[in-house]
Design a protein around this motif. Structure first.
Motif, mmCIF file in Angstrom:
data_model
loop_
_atom_site.group_PDB
_atom_site.id
_atom_site.type_symbol
_atom_site.label_atom_id
_atom_site.label_comp_id
_atom_site.label_asym_id
_atom_site.label_seq_id
_atom_site.Cartn_x
_atom_site.Cartn_y
_atom_site.Cartn_z
ATOM 1 N N ILE A 325 0.832 -1.204 0.000
ATOM 2 C CA ILE A 325 0.000 0.000 0.000
ATOM 3 C C ILE A 325 0.865 1.252 0.000
ATOM 4 C CG2 ILE A 325 -1.768 1.272 1.296
ATOM 5 C CD1 ILE A 325 -2.626 -1.435 2.510
ATOM 6 N N ASN A 326 1.954 1.199 0.749
ATOM 7 C CA ASN A 326 2.786 2.380 0.953
ATOM 8 C C ASN A 326 3.765 2.640 -0.189
ATOM 9 O OD1 ASN A 326 3.432 4.583 2.636
ATOM 10 N ND2 ASN A 326 5.255 3.529 3.377
ATOM 11 N N GLY A 327 3.751 1.790 -1.222
ATOM 12 C CA GLY A 327 4.602 2.027 -2.383
ATOM 13 C C GLY A 327 6.019 1.528 -2.242
ATOM 14 N N ASP A 328 6.315 0.755 -1.160
ATOM 15 C CA ASP A 328 7.686 0.323 -0.920
ATOM 16 C C ASP A 328 8.025 -1.013 -1.572
ATOM 17 O OD1 ASP A 328 8.471 2.527 0.652
ATOM 18 O OD2 ASP A 328 7.511 1.674 2.416
ATOM 19 N N ASN A 329 7.032 -1.788 -1.946
ATOM 20 C CA ASN A 329 7.281 -3.148 -2.424
ATOM 21 C C ASN A 329 7.056 -3.235 -3.930
ATOM 22 O OD1 ASN A 329 7.264 -5.974 -2.905
ATOM 23 N ND2 ASN A 329 6.650 -6.337 -0.790
ATOM 24 N N ILE A 337 -3.786 -4.545 -7.765
ATOM 25 C CA ILE A 337 -3.945 -3.652 -6.616
ATOM 26 C C ILE A 337 -4.376 -2.280 -7.109
ATOM 27 C CG2 ILE A 337 -2.783 -2.535 -4.674
ATOM 28 C CD1 ILE A 337 -0.824 -4.867 -4.618
ATOM 29 N N ILE A 338 -5.425 -1.768 -6.510
ATOM 30 C CA ILE A 338 -5.886 -0.399 -6.777
ATOM 31 C C ILE A 338 -5.657 0.424 -5.522
ATOM 32 C CG2 ILE A 338 -7.922 1.048 -7.192
ATOM 33 C CD1 ILE A 338 -9.025 -1.243 -8.921
ATOM 34 N N LEU A 339 -4.995 1.564 -5.676
ATOM 35 C CA LEU A 339 -4.772 2.503 -4.574
ATOM 36 C C LEU A 339 -5.312 3.861 -4.965
ATOM 37 C CD1 LEU A 339 -1.065 1.645 -3.588
ATOM 38 C CD2 LEU A 339 -3.165 0.769 -2.561
ATOM 39 N N PHE A 340 -6.162 4.410 -4.151
ATOM 40 C CA PHE A 340 -6.736 5.736 -4.389
ATOM 41 C C PHE A 340 -7.366 5.797 -5.788
ATOM 42 C CE2 PHE A 340 -3.100 6.156 -1.503
ATOM 43 C CZ PHE A 340 -3.749 6.624 -0.373
ATOM 44 N N ASP A 341 -8.171 4.782 -6.091
ATOM 45 C CA ASP A 341 -8.954 4.683 -7.331
ATOM 46 C C ASP A 341 -8.103 4.503 -8.586
ATOM 47 O OD1 ASP A 341 -11.336 4.956 -5.933
ATOM 48 O OD2 ASP A 341 -11.428 7.125 -6.218
ATOM 49 N N LYS A 343 -5.180 1.891 -10.563
ATOM 50 C CA LYS A 343 -4.473 0.613 -10.556
ATOM 51 C C LYS A 343 -2.970 0.835 -10.541
ATOM 52 C CE LYS A 343 -4.473 -3.949 -12.739
ATOM 53 N NZ LYS A 343 -3.047 -4.196 -12.469
ATOM 54 N N ARG A 344 -2.280 0.066 -9.684
ATOM 55 C CA ARG A 344 -0.824 0.158 -9.652
ATOM 56 C C ARG A 344 -0.251 -0.221 -11.006
ATOM 57 N NH1 ARG A 344 2.719 0.507 -5.563
ATOM 58 N NH2 ARG A 344 3.837 1.404 -7.337
#
Length: 500
Positions: A325-329, A337-341, A343-344
């Motif tokens: 989630i935090n963008g580290d991996n 994975i979708i973060l804040f609407d 897709k990664r």
């Protein structure tokens, strides 16, 4: 043989032009095991470090009688053999180094496969631990591995250990040195319920093997094997007594003040709230390192305004889940994975993600640079950098100072992070996470090392933030009483799988 193994008489102790103890006396006798308790900043960790020889004593004396007794029984023809050889000190932070032995670990190394290969394994690390005392074989390698439950971790790289796994490893390394005196700084922090219960039994075995224990701990977590308790307050031992006579109310607890709701609302209004539908949406997320599956088909939907507790045992996969989630991996790109609407992997940068998240964890505390002032550390939260690498902006510094006052930290504003108590360091990093009022807060074991007053005050601040706005919260802890009242949903992991 002396009745006392250690006597501290009227010592004055200083560090960095600051007097830590003045006219302090303390004694440990044969067969005694001691717990040091008190509010945060009372001097518990400092007393352990003083005994370990890490601070300057400018008055009084410390007598290491156990060393005198050892030399009488085992004459040593070595001018460099001092009492330090009979002490093992397990601090709240590790000092692991890469295989190249040229650099310390850094925060994101555990998630970058090429860099993490430079980290030793548990087996490598323990192989480098050599007994400083060869005349007393108390804990064998095999016994230590078994009792600390490290067998399954021997091939795991140090950088990939969970917080609780790291704690077990450090204690194992200390035992392999065959010490007479074992000093433990908050050994229960970061351990899950099962590991805490098992560790209580391990401490009993350590004491039975003839090792004397002195540990700093919460007054709520005094191990069974402890025989005596010293209560500290503002650098003084205000009570010293058998454990049977100790009661928790001997530790001074100041009730937290009411939250300044108007000031908090004003701080939160400085940022325009961004609207989202799905803060986090994971579909069959799987993470593997070699043959080891860390997360196994995890599905999770976090809507804006949700308040979640993320629970699970040490090594269950919680930190890995948060790293996605935090963008580290970087394995996030290989998953749905979708973060804040969004897709990664569709063009967003790590900094786009981090700008929307306020994050704190034990690992962040472990690796965070400590040469900035506490105010600068909090201001760095506006830029999501590990420290302030640009000129301070007066407007942002003023906002950071307001957060410091809200969290009762203003007295540390001009001090370097490395020169304040560990509990204050953790609160500084929590303020850093809050300073930009992000839409998502991720708090991974945020109350580690905080005393009762600090825990209660921080929980009230979190609940007030959740009540005043549409902030999304993900909260990780091993202690039920630490979970804020605003949390109303739970995701539990077990061996990488969602079980509830």
């Amino acid at each position: 043989m002396h009745t006392a193994i250690l006597s501290v008489k009227h010592i004055t102790v200083g560090n960095l032009e600051q007097t830590i103890f003045k006219n302090l006396s303390f004694q440990i006798n044969q067969g005694e095991q001691w717990a040091l308790v008190g509010e945060s900043g009372s001097g518990k960790s400092a007393l352990l470090q003083t005994i370990a020889g890490k601070f300057n004593i400018t008055g009084g004396e410390i007598r290491h009688h156990y060393f005198d007794d050892f030399i009488q029984q085992h004459p040593v023809d070595d001018a460099y053999f001092t009492h330090h050889k009979l002490i093992a000190f397990v601090s709240s932070k590790h000092s692991f180094r890469n295989l190249s032995n040229t650099t310390d670990f850094y925060y994101q190394q555990r998630f970058n496969s090429s860099d993490s290969e430079d980290a030793p394994t548990v087996e490598n690390y323990l192989a480098g631990i050599h007994p400083t005392v060869h005349t007393r074989q108390v804990w064998s390698y095999e016994q230590t591995i078994e009792q600390l439950n490290l067998g399954a971790l021997l091939n795991k790289q140090l950088i990939k250990l969970s917080n609780g796994e790291t704690k077990r490893l450090l204690i194992a390394a200390a035992l392999l040195k065959h010490p007479t005196l074992l000093l433990l700084d908050n050994p229960f922090t970061g351990l899950d319920v099962q590991t805490r219960a098992a560790f209580n039994n391990i401490l009993r075995q350590i004491a039975a093997s003839g090792i004397h224990i002195v540990l700093a701990t919460s007054p709520h977590e005094i191990p069974d094997t402890i025989t005596h308790v010293a209560v500290l307050h503002q650098g003084e031992i205000i009570n010293s007594l058998p454990k049977a006579a100790f009661s928790i109310d001997m530790v001074k607890v100041v009730p937290p003040p009411p939250i300044d709701a108007d000031e908090l609302a004003s701080l939160l209004s400085l940022t325009t709230a961004l609207p989202f539908t799905d803060i986090v949406k994971m579909s069959d997320v799987t993470i593997k390192y070699g043959d080891k599956t860390i997360l196994d088909k995890v599905n999770w939907l976090v809507k804006q305004g949700d308040h979640w507790a993320l629970l699970g045992h040490n090594g269950a996969g919680k930190s890995t889940l948060l790293s996605l989630i935090n963008g580290d991996n970087p394995q996030a790109y290989a998953n749905n994975i979708i973060l804040f609407d969004r897709k990664r992997g569709t063009g967003e940068s790590i900094w786009d993600i981090k700008s929307k998240i306020g994050f704190v964890s034990p690992e962040l505390h472990q690796y965070f640079p400590t040469d900035n002032s506490c105010l600068q550390v909090i201001e760095s939260g506006f830029y999501d950098t590990l420290g302030l690498f640009r000129p301070s902006q007066p407007q942002k510094a003023a906002i950071a100072l307001r957060w410091m006052k809200l969290l009762e930290l203003e007295q540390y504003s001009r001090k370097h992070l490395k020169n304040v108590p560990a509990s204050a360091q953790r609160l500084i990093l929590l303020a850093r996470a809050l300073v930009k009022n992000p839409p998502l807060l991720i708090f991974d074991e945020p109350c580690q090392g905080l005393d009762t007053h600090q825990q209660q005050h921080f929980k009230h601040v979190v609940d007030a933030i959740c009540a005043l706005g549409n902030t999304t919260l993900i909260y990780v802890t091993h202690y039920q009483h630490e979970i804020p009242d605003s949390v109303n949903q739970v995701l539990k992991l077990e061996k990488g799988r969602v079980v509830s």
